[in-house]
Design an enzyme around this catalytic site. Structure first.
Site, PDB file in Angstrom:
ATOM      1  N   ARG A  50       3.414  -2.537  -2.814  1.00 17.28           N
ATOM      2  CA  ARG A  50       4.108  -3.463  -1.910  1.00 17.28           C
ATOM      3  C   ARG A  50       4.074  -4.887  -2.440  1.00 17.28           C
ATOM      4  O   ARG A  50       3.017  -5.440  -2.703  1.00 17.28           O
ATOM      5  CB  ARG A  50       3.471  -3.395  -0.523  1.00 17.28           C
ATOM      6  CG  ARG A  50       3.604  -1.999   0.044  1.00 17.28           C
ATOM      7  CD  ARG A  50       3.109  -1.884   1.449  1.00 17.28           C
ATOM      8  NE  ARG A  50       3.258  -0.487   1.872  1.00 17.28           N
ATOM      9  CZ  ARG A  50       2.967  -0.026   3.071  1.00 17.28           C
ATOM     10  NH1 ARG A  50       2.535  -0.868   4.000  1.00 17.28           N
ATOM     11  NH2 ARG A  50       3.131   1.250   3.367  1.00 17.28           N
TER      12      ARG A  50
ATOM     13  N   ARG B 213      -5.382  -6.567   2.099  1.00 14.73           N
ATOM     14  CA  ARG B 213      -3.938  -6.699   1.875  1.00 14.73           C
ATOM     15  C   ARG B 213      -3.716  -6.868   0.389  1.00 14.73           C
ATOM     16  O   ARG B 213      -4.029  -7.902  -0.182  1.00 14.73           O
ATOM     17  CB  ARG B 213      -3.388  -7.922   2.622  1.00 14.73           C
ATOM     18  CG  ARG B 213      -3.595  -7.849   4.109  1.00 14.73           C
ATOM     19  CD  ARG B 213      -2.847  -8.968   4.789  1.00 14.73           C
ATOM     20  NE  ARG B 213      -1.473  -8.600   4.984  1.00 14.73           N
ATOM     21  CZ  ARG B 213      -0.861  -8.634   6.174  1.00 14.73           C
ATOM     22  NH1 ARG B 213      -1.485  -9.053   7.223  1.00 14.73           N
ATOM     23  NH2 ARG B 213       0.390  -8.265   6.277  1.00 14.73           N
TER      24      ARG B 213
ATOM     25  N   GLU C 262      -5.405  -3.277  11.894  1.00 14.98           N
ATOM     26  CA  GLU C 262      -4.584  -2.077  11.730  1.00 14.98           C
ATOM     27  C   GLU C 262      -4.997  -1.255  10.506  1.00 14.98           C
ATOM     28  O   GLU C 262      -5.091  -1.770   9.393  1.00 14.98           O
ATOM     29  CB  GLU C 262      -3.118  -2.494  11.595  1.00 14.98           C
ATOM     30  CG  GLU C 262      -2.186  -1.313  11.430  1.00 14.98           C
ATOM     31  CD  GLU C 262      -0.734  -1.742  11.227  1.00 14.98           C
ATOM     32  OE1 GLU C 262      -0.370  -2.871  11.629  1.00 14.98           O
ATOM     33  OE2 GLU C 262       0.030  -0.951  10.658  1.00 14.98           O
TER      34      GLU C 262
ATOM     35  N   SER D  84      -0.591   3.531  10.967  1.00 12.28           N
ATOM     36  CA  SER D  84       0.664   3.314  11.658  1.00 12.28           C
ATOM     37  C   SER D  84       1.299   4.685  11.828  1.00 12.28           C
ATOM     38  O   SER D  84       1.477   5.415  10.860  1.00 12.28           O
ATOM     39  CB  SER D  84       1.530   2.391  10.807  1.00 12.28           C
ATOM     40  OG  SER D  84       2.822   2.357  11.330  1.00 12.28           O
TER      41      SER D  84
ATOM     42  N   ARG E 152      -7.758  -0.118   3.176  1.00 12.78           N
ATOM     43  CA  ARG E 152      -8.328  -0.533   4.467  1.00 12.78           C
ATOM     44  C   ARG E 152      -9.429   0.408   4.936  1.00 12.78           C
ATOM     45  O   ARG E 152     -10.390  -0.029   5.556  1.00 12.78           O
ATOM     46  CB  ARG E 152      -7.229  -0.630   5.507  1.00 12.78           C
ATOM     47  CG  ARG E 152      -6.306  -1.770   5.157  1.00 12.78           C
ATOM     48  CD  ARG E 152      -5.322  -2.087   6.221  1.00 12.78           C
ATOM     49  NE  ARG E 152      -4.502  -3.190   5.765  1.00 12.78           N
ATOM     50  CZ  ARG E 152      -3.564  -3.782   6.487  1.00 12.78           C
ATOM     51  NH1 ARG E 152      -3.334  -3.349   7.722  1.00 12.78           N
ATOM     52  NH2 ARG E 152      -2.879  -4.776   5.997  1.00 12.78           N
TER      53      ARG E 152
END
Length: 431
Positions: free
Chosen positions: A263, A278, A350, A353, A392
């Site tokens: 990403r 991140r 988070e 998802s 994460r």
RNA sequence: GCUGAGGUAGCCUAGCCCGGAAAGGCGCCAGCCUUGAAAGCUGGUGGCGGCGACGCCUCGGGAGUUCAAAUCUCCCCCUCAGCGCCA
């Protein structure tokens, strides 16, 4: 993409649904779809009438030519009619293009059970598990801990590949693999087929699975190739069956994707910016399902339960939120986020998802339901959910399972994957 | 990367050289036949627009030539085979 038939026959309902997203741009797009469609149909009728006449003339000329010489007046009219058609056909094509462009940008219809709200502050917590540790008590950030253990190279990662990249070294790599294998085994136990997908996709399938804004913002493109690094294995898993007709009897199809994810856009950080929370690249085990429309709601709950089970077995406290209308992405009709408790950050962040995309993705990918020899017009539903993302997942374990001496306890459930190992220690000679 | 062969409806295939309503098979649906089924026979079986009669479109994608393009020309994409390179 929304079914154009639905826009025509249930326009008001569709509009009311889209209104819940509270985005004026969405309503503008909807108007554009409806107007362009209406006008396209009208122009289409006019153009068809001209085409009909052209075809008649063409046929007559053909017959005349076979008999003798073609009559000049037929020829003249045919020429004239062709040029008249040209501009009308251009307009027709332009309208259709405009309609479909707007239609493709229109977000999915929201499920009724999505709570109304403006942004992530209004997401509704629907479940929680475990007791969050509210004492910070000298806890170190996962990045500090990793560096203390000598098992991560953030500075060297930046030097070699740029910000957002990192090296993991030593036993932490095994822990990372253990997490993936643990999650994968859990899914296999529950009827999922493991899939190692391609890590790049062509543009066409990519446009089917994601929305265009995301496409520009998050995708890495391979220079001089029509190839994009996947942002999640959800994308190649959805594209696995593009253009196909799925037999009702084979549904639901449960797939467990394992892949790295790439990403470009990683956004802001907040507390403890350094680390793997991140990043531009991480590993993920993903749940993906193709199913009949009537079962997608139940399967959405199933995927959520599986993801919850991953964190329960890891003994990591979490809560589940039902993402509200204003915070929901383009593709999903409904989405749960699982937020794990990060004790050092003293916050739920988070980690999962879990989305029901209904028919939106499948329609864009040209996937239908039916049987071989008897294709149907109905479109299956697709769903996806993280099982574990090891950036994460790793980060939360490092925050929670760290010991004051700088070592790390291995979560009980991962020990079998590490040869029974219960701890990861600081190496004998400090780095 | 080079050379060659291909891409036609749910699937398989013909048509392309030589432009003039996409042939055939499989599968699927219906009817006939049958106690039932199979076989056999008959018909149907792409998309879009239209309330409808009906019409238009569709041959990997795009552009062009033509009264008319699956068919001719150009550009692009994808697949397969052989060769080359390679973990």
């Amino acid at each position: 993409m929304i079914d154009i038939e639905l826009v025509r026959s249930q326009g008001e309902t569709v509009e009311a649904n889209l209104r819940r997203r509270q985005d004026p741009e969405v309503l503008r797009l909807f108007e554009e779809v409806r107007d362009a469609d209406r006008e396209w149909r009208s122009v289409r009728g006019d153009a068809d009438a001209i085409r009909k006449r052209r075809n008649e003339l063409s046929r007559q000329i053909g017959e005349a030519r076979r008999a003798g010489a073609p009559p000049a007046d037929l020829d003249a009219e045919a020429k004239e009619i062709s040029s008249r058609l040209e501009s009308l056909a251009g307009r027709e094509a332009e309208l259709l293009r405009a309609r479909d462009a707007a239609l493709r940008r229109l977000p999915n219809l929201l499920a009724e059970s999505v709570p109304f709200g403006k942004d992530d502050a209004e997401n509704v917590t629907v479940a929680s598990w475990g007791t969050p540790d509210r004492t910070v008590g000298g806890r170190r950030s996962h990045a500090d801990l990793l560096e203390g253990l000598g098992m991560a190279e953030f500075d060297r990662g930046r030097r070699a590949a740029g910000a957002g990249f990192y090296y993991l070294t030593g036993p932490i790599v095994l822990l990372d693999l253990a997490l993936q294998r643990f999650a994968l085994d859990l899914l296999v136990e529950r009827g999922f087929t493991p899939v190692a997908p391609p890590y790049m996709l062509r543009r066409e399938p990519y446009e089917g699975v994601t929305d265009l804004a995301d496409f520009e913002n998050v995708m890495y493109r391979i220079a001089d190739e029509d190839l994009y690094l996947i942002a999640t294995s959800e994308h190649p898993l959805a594209a696995l069956r593009m253009g196909e007709i799925l037999d009702d009897a084979e549904l639901p199809i449960r797939l467990a994707g394992v892949s790295p994810c790439f990403r470009k856009e990683i956004g802001g950080h907040g507390v403890d910016q350094k680390g793997v929370f991140r990043v531009h690249q991480f590993q993920k085990v993903e749940q993906f399902v193709f199913c009949r429309p009537d079962e997608s709601e139940a399967i959405h709950e199933e995927l959520r339960a599986n993801a919850e089970e991953v964190f329960r077995r890891l003994e990591v406290p979490y809560r589940v939120v039902n993402v509200c209308t204003g915070d929901l992405g383009t593709i999903a009709a409904k989405k749960y986020d699982i937020e794990a408790w990060f004790p050092r950050q003293q916050a739920y962040r988070e980690v999962v998802s879990c989305s029901n995309c209904t028919d939106y993705q499948a329609r864009r990918l040209g996937i239908r339901m039916g049987k071989a020899g008897k294709p149907g017009k109905s479109v299956p539903h697709t769903l996806n959910s993280t099982a574990i993302a090891t950036s994460r997942g790793l980060a939360v374990i490092l925050e929670q399972y760290q010991r004051p001496d700088g070592g790390l306890d291995v979560p009980r459930v991962l020990r079998p994957y590490l040869g029974g190992r219960a701890t990861i220690e600081r190496p004998p000679r400090g780095g």
